[in-house]
Design a protein around this motif. Sequence first.
Motif, PDB file in Angstrom:
ATOM      1  N   ARG A   1     -16.335  -3.013  -7.849  1.00 11.32           N
ATOM      2  CA  ARG A   1     -14.995  -2.491  -7.806  1.00 11.32           C
ATOM      3  C   ARG A   1     -13.995  -3.353  -6.976  1.00 11.32           C
ATOM      4  O   ARG A   1     -14.695  -4.198  -6.381  1.00 11.32           O
ATOM      5  N   GLY A   2     -12.738  -3.063  -6.986  1.00 11.78           N
ATOM      6  CA  GLY A   2     -11.910  -3.862  -5.993  1.00 11.78           C
ATOM      7  C   GLY A   2     -11.915  -3.322  -4.788  1.00 11.78           C
ATOM      8  O   GLY A   2     -12.031  -2.040  -4.513  1.00 11.78           O
ATOM      9  N   ILE A   3     -11.896  -4.164  -3.731  1.00  8.10           N
ATOM     10  CA  ILE A   3     -11.944  -3.819  -2.486  1.00  8.10           C
ATOM     11  C   ILE A   3     -10.918  -4.402  -1.472  1.00  8.10           C
ATOM     12  O   ILE A   3     -10.225  -5.669  -2.157  1.00  8.10           O
ATOM     13  N   GLY A   4     -10.572  -4.052  -0.317  1.00  6.34           N
ATOM     14  CA  GLY A   4      -9.711  -4.867   0.264  1.00  6.34           C
ATOM     15  C   GLY A   4      -9.776  -3.991   1.919  1.00  6.34           C
ATOM     16  O   GLY A   4      -9.953  -3.059   1.930  1.00  6.34           O
ATOM     17  N   LEU A   5      -8.735  -4.949   2.447  1.00  9.78           N
ATOM     18  CA  LEU A   5      -8.416  -4.576   3.995  1.00  9.78           C
ATOM     19  C   LEU A   5      -6.920  -4.156   3.892  1.00  9.78           C
ATOM     20  O   LEU A   5      -6.313  -5.168   3.469  1.00  9.78           O
ATOM     21  N   ALA A   6      -6.242  -3.542   4.679  1.00 13.33           N
ATOM     22  CA  ALA A   6      -4.947  -3.184   4.701  1.00 13.33           C
ATOM     23  C   ALA A   6      -4.403  -2.766   5.926  1.00 13.33           C
ATOM     24  O   ALA A   6      -5.377  -1.959   6.526  1.00 13.33           O
ATOM     25  N   LEU A   7      -3.299  -3.407   6.447  1.00  4.62           N
ATOM     26  CA  LEU A   7      -2.655  -2.945   7.783  1.00  4.62           C
ATOM     27  C   LEU A   7      -1.564  -1.809   7.277  1.00  4.62           C
ATOM     28  O   LEU A   7      -0.693  -2.381   6.533  1.00  4.62           O
ATOM     29  N   VAL A   8      -1.780  -0.555   7.719  1.00  3.59           N
ATOM     30  CA  VAL A   8      -0.860   0.407   7.322  1.00  3.59           C
ATOM     31  C   VAL A   8      -0.456   1.131   8.676  1.00  3.59           C
ATOM     32  O   VAL A   8      -1.113   1.069   9.598  1.00  3.59           O
ATOM     33  N   GLU A   9       0.587   2.171   8.494  1.00  2.24           N
ATOM     34  CA  GLU A   9       1.282   2.804   9.389  1.00  2.24           C
ATOM     35  C   GLU A   9       0.247   3.770   9.951  1.00  2.24           C
ATOM     36  O   GLU A   9      -0.472   4.518   9.195  1.00  2.24           O
ATOM     37  N   THR A  10       0.018   3.764  11.305  1.00  2.00           N
ATOM     38  CA  THR A  10      -1.245   4.694  11.757  1.00  2.00           C
ATOM     39  C   THR A  10      -0.686   6.209  11.468  1.00  2.00           C
ATOM     40  O   THR A  10       0.339   6.564  11.478  1.00  2.00           O
ATOM     41  N   GLY A  11      -1.952   7.008  11.135  1.00  2.00           N
ATOM     42  CA  GLY A  11      -1.582   8.294  10.725  1.00  2.00           C
ATOM     43  C   GLY A  11      -1.323   8.590   9.317  1.00  2.00           C
ATOM     44  O   GLY A  11      -1.363   9.777   8.718  1.00  2.00           O
ATOM     45  N   THR A  12      -1.231   7.500   8.392  1.00  2.00           N
ATOM     46  CA  THR A  12      -1.075   7.687   7.074  1.00  2.00           C
ATOM     47  C   THR A  12      -2.296   7.570   6.121  1.00  2.00           C
ATOM     48  O   THR A  12      -3.110   7.048   6.714  1.00  2.00           O
TER      49      THR A  12
ATOM     50  N   PRO B   1      -3.772   5.767   2.687  1.00  2.00           N
ATOM     51  CA  PRO B   1      -3.485   4.976   1.303  1.00  2.00           C
ATOM     52  C   PRO B   1      -3.741   5.806   0.182  1.00  2.00           C
ATOM     53  O   PRO B   1      -4.847   6.676   0.178  1.00  2.00           O
ATOM     54  N   ALA B   2      -3.020   5.772  -0.972  1.00  2.00           N
ATOM     55  CA  ALA B   2      -3.442   6.430  -2.152  1.00  2.00           C
ATOM     56  C   ALA B   2      -3.623   5.559  -3.339  1.00  2.00           C
ATOM     57  O   ALA B   2      -4.025   5.614  -4.215  1.00  2.00           O
ATOM     58  N   ALA B   3      -2.878   4.391  -3.134  1.00  2.00           N
ATOM     59  CA  ALA B   3      -2.661   3.300  -4.152  1.00  2.00           C
ATOM     60  C   ALA B   3      -2.214   1.899  -3.927  1.00  2.00           C
ATOM     61  O   ALA B   3      -1.615   1.988  -2.477  1.00  2.00           O
TER      62      ALA B   3
ATOM     63  N   VAL C   1       1.025  -1.143   0.001  1.00  2.00           N
ATOM     64  CA  VAL C   1       0.049  -0.003   0.098  1.00  2.00           C
ATOM     65  C   VAL C   1       1.048   1.212  -0.091  1.00  2.00           C
ATOM     66  O   VAL C   1       1.684   1.398   0.616  1.00  2.00           O
ATOM     67  N   LEU C   2       0.705   2.070  -0.847  1.00  2.00           N
ATOM     68  CA  LEU C   2       1.565   3.342  -0.929  1.00  2.00           C
ATOM     69  C   LEU C   2       0.806   4.715  -0.546  1.00  2.00           C
ATOM     70  O   LEU C   2      -0.368   4.718  -0.927  1.00  2.00           O
ATOM     71  N   ASP C   3       1.505   5.729  -0.131  1.00  2.00           N
ATOM     72  CA  ASP C   3       0.943   6.816   0.003  1.00  2.00           C
ATOM     73  C   ASP C   3       0.988   7.828  -1.210  1.00  2.00           C
ATOM     74  O   ASP C   3       1.430   7.232  -2.265  1.00  2.00           O
ATOM     75  N   SER C   4       0.285   8.954  -1.277  1.00  2.00           N
ATOM     76  CA  SER C   4       0.374   9.935  -2.504  1.00  2.00           C
ATOM     77  C   SER C   4       1.915  10.038  -2.675  1.00  2.00           C
ATOM     78  O   SER C   4       1.941  10.760  -3.817  1.00  2.00           O
ATOM     79  N   ASP C   5       2.765  10.046  -1.957  1.00  2.00           N
ATOM     80  CA  ASP C   5       4.291  10.121  -2.358  1.00  2.00           C
ATOM     81  C   ASP C   5       4.879   8.803  -3.006  1.00  2.00           C
ATOM     82  O   ASP C   5       6.062   8.922  -3.426  1.00  2.00           O
ATOM     83  N   GLY C   6       4.083   7.860  -2.709  1.00  2.00           N
ATOM     84  CA  GLY C   6       4.542   6.481  -3.503  1.00  2.00           C
ATOM     85  C   GLY C   6       5.545   5.692  -2.376  1.00  2.00           C
ATOM     86  O   GLY C   6       6.154   4.717  -2.839  1.00  2.00           O
ATOM     87  N   SER C   7       5.436   6.274  -1.239  1.00  4.92           N
ATOM     88  CA  SER C   7       6.136   5.396  -0.221  1.00  4.92           C
ATOM     89  C   SER C   7       5.354   4.454   0.386  1.00  4.92           C
ATOM     90  O   SER C   7       4.085   4.567   0.328  1.00  4.92           O
ATOM     91  N   THR C   8       5.882   3.307   0.582  1.00  4.68           N
ATOM     92  CA  THR C   8       5.083   1.975   1.121  1.00  4.68           C
ATOM     93  C   THR C   8       4.930   2.357   2.391  1.00  4.68           C
ATOM     94  O   THR C   8       5.694   2.578   3.500  1.00  4.68           O
ATOM     95  N   ILE C   9       3.497   2.216   2.754  1.00  2.11           N
ATOM     96  CA  ILE C   9       3.031   2.270   4.222  1.00  2.11           C
ATOM     97  C   ILE C   9       2.309   1.222   4.878  1.00  2.11           C
ATOM     98  O   ILE C   9       1.815   1.203   6.042  1.00  2.11           O
ATOM     99  N   GLY C  10       2.283   0.021   3.920  1.00  8.87           N
ATOM    100  CA  GLY C  10       1.687  -1.161   4.590  1.00  8.87           C
ATOM    101  C   GLY C  10       1.423  -2.075   3.504  1.00  8.87           C
ATOM    102  O   GLY C  10       2.107  -1.984   2.298  1.00  8.87           O
ATOM    103  N   GLU C  11       0.425  -2.914   4.059  1.00  6.22           N
ATOM    104  CA  GLU C  11       0.247  -4.157   3.046  1.00  6.22           C
ATOM    105  C   GLU C  11      -1.168  -4.454   3.026  1.00  6.22           C
ATOM    106  O   GLU C  11      -1.951  -4.289   4.119  1.00  6.22           O
ATOM    107  N   VAL C  12      -1.814  -4.871   1.867  1.00 13.45           N
ATOM    108  CA  VAL C  12      -2.874  -5.294   1.857  1.00 13.45           C
ATOM    109  C   VAL C  12      -3.201  -6.831   2.296  1.00 13.45           C
ATOM    110  O   VAL C  12      -2.274  -7.591   2.349  1.00 13.45           O
TER     111      VAL C  12
END
Lengths: 130, 361
Positions: free
Chosen positions: B326-337, B339-341, B304-315
């Motif tokens: 549409r595609g859907i998912g659950l993802a574990l990401v760094e708190t406070g980030t 997700p953009a892509a 999972v990427l933020d708007s800068d393209g940095s990896t912030i977690g995983e689906v």
Amino acid sequence: MDLPEDLHYTQEHEWCRIEVDSKVRVGITDYAQDALGDVVYVQLPEVGDVLRAGGTFGEVESTKSVSDLWAPISGTVAEVNPLLQDAPELVNSAPYGDGWMVVIEAADPSEVANLLDAAGYRAYLDAQSE
Amino acid sequence: MASLEETPLASRHRELGARMVDFAGWSMPVQYRGVLAEHAAVRESCGIFDVGHMGTVFVSGAGATAFLQGTLTNDIDKAPAGRAQYTMLCNEAGGVVDDLIVSHLDDDEWMVVPNASNVAAVVSVLRERAAAWTGATVDVDDVSGSWAILAVQGPRHAEVLAAALGDTSVGRFAVKRFDAGGHTGILSGTGYTGSPGVEIVAPHATIVWAWDAMSPVLAGVGGMPAGLGCRDTLRLEMGYPLHGQDISPTISPLEAGLGWVVKTAKGDFPGRDVLVRQEHDGTERTLVGLVGTDRRPLRGHCAVLDSDGSTIGEVTSGNFSPGLGRGIGLALVETGTTPAAVDLRGRIQAVEPAQPPFVQI
């Protein structure tokens, strides 16, 4: 299992129909759509993209898996199926009809000789299942 | 390879031409007619799922209620006799050993239903803790080998259920015993689909009888047998976590947004110290919902990427939502980030964060 006699096949479970002017229509076989299950998304190339035989040109996704699409012959993409963006289920319901993927303008029509005929593809499937 | 276990309905699945898969050591139907048709049947009419691979464990005795209160995360005093409750068994690190439905059958009798892949782990923890338990008597009886479960799910489930159990019914998260002409078992107003429905928990013979009694009516209301394939798309549309993906021994219920089933004020239970700290300090990771911009399914393990393209977690779970298209998912990401892509095998797919459920039933 429906395997029309007038088509050519690949071991990657694609079919080719030779049309006019070196044009070859390509899709995935009845066997492939059944194995994938319900198709929900198809990623296709752009018209004008150049494909090389044996290279990937897209993806088919079902609810359970993703499969690459492999170009059966080299050439240039002349058409892509516009129906699949909103109705990918056509790949399941009409794999040899409205579920076609692309039309390739063959660079070397003699490459068709490398493909399997229906009997050859059936024998390949039988060998795989043994 | 060890041979796969089968539920009592294995021959029925073969007759129906189901596609069988290995799931947690069991041969289970992933689909009969097709995932999308079965998904639609559950949302619009009724589907019957064989979930006999899940466990059935009775916990009874004068100390049973206090024992479970000191073992599981939710407040069991909120489940009087006749009620079921969603809860967790955690390890000392605050990770989830399993998520469970516990059903309060009688004053001193409870039923615990673990996931198929966690039956052994859950039974082992319950038995170890029962052996060390200093309060009143607790008996742990694992009947998973001789009992099975049917989930009857969808807006027309009551008509289908009536073919087996007559006018017996239960409300949401209610539970009761039934006796239908000598066929006995437990009926629970639970499920994993988000659509209204019930689950029948019973000895093998009753399960086969109920399947056979309901099948003709099922077809009559436009329903059909439903496999594990659509069970996954149905639960994901609701944002229900799947153990082993969205929650696990290394993912805490608070990270997964399941704080509502963790009642640290009730007293001690495994993992409480860590969970109290997480309640106070927050968690480093957060489970979030993602919706794609088109039909392409999101897939587990994709970055999972933020708007800068940095990896912030995983689906952690991803698929296609038939309800949204549409595609859907659950993802574990760094708190406070934010997700953009997601990176789907090298293709960058735009996504938007969304609070599940992804569809309204």
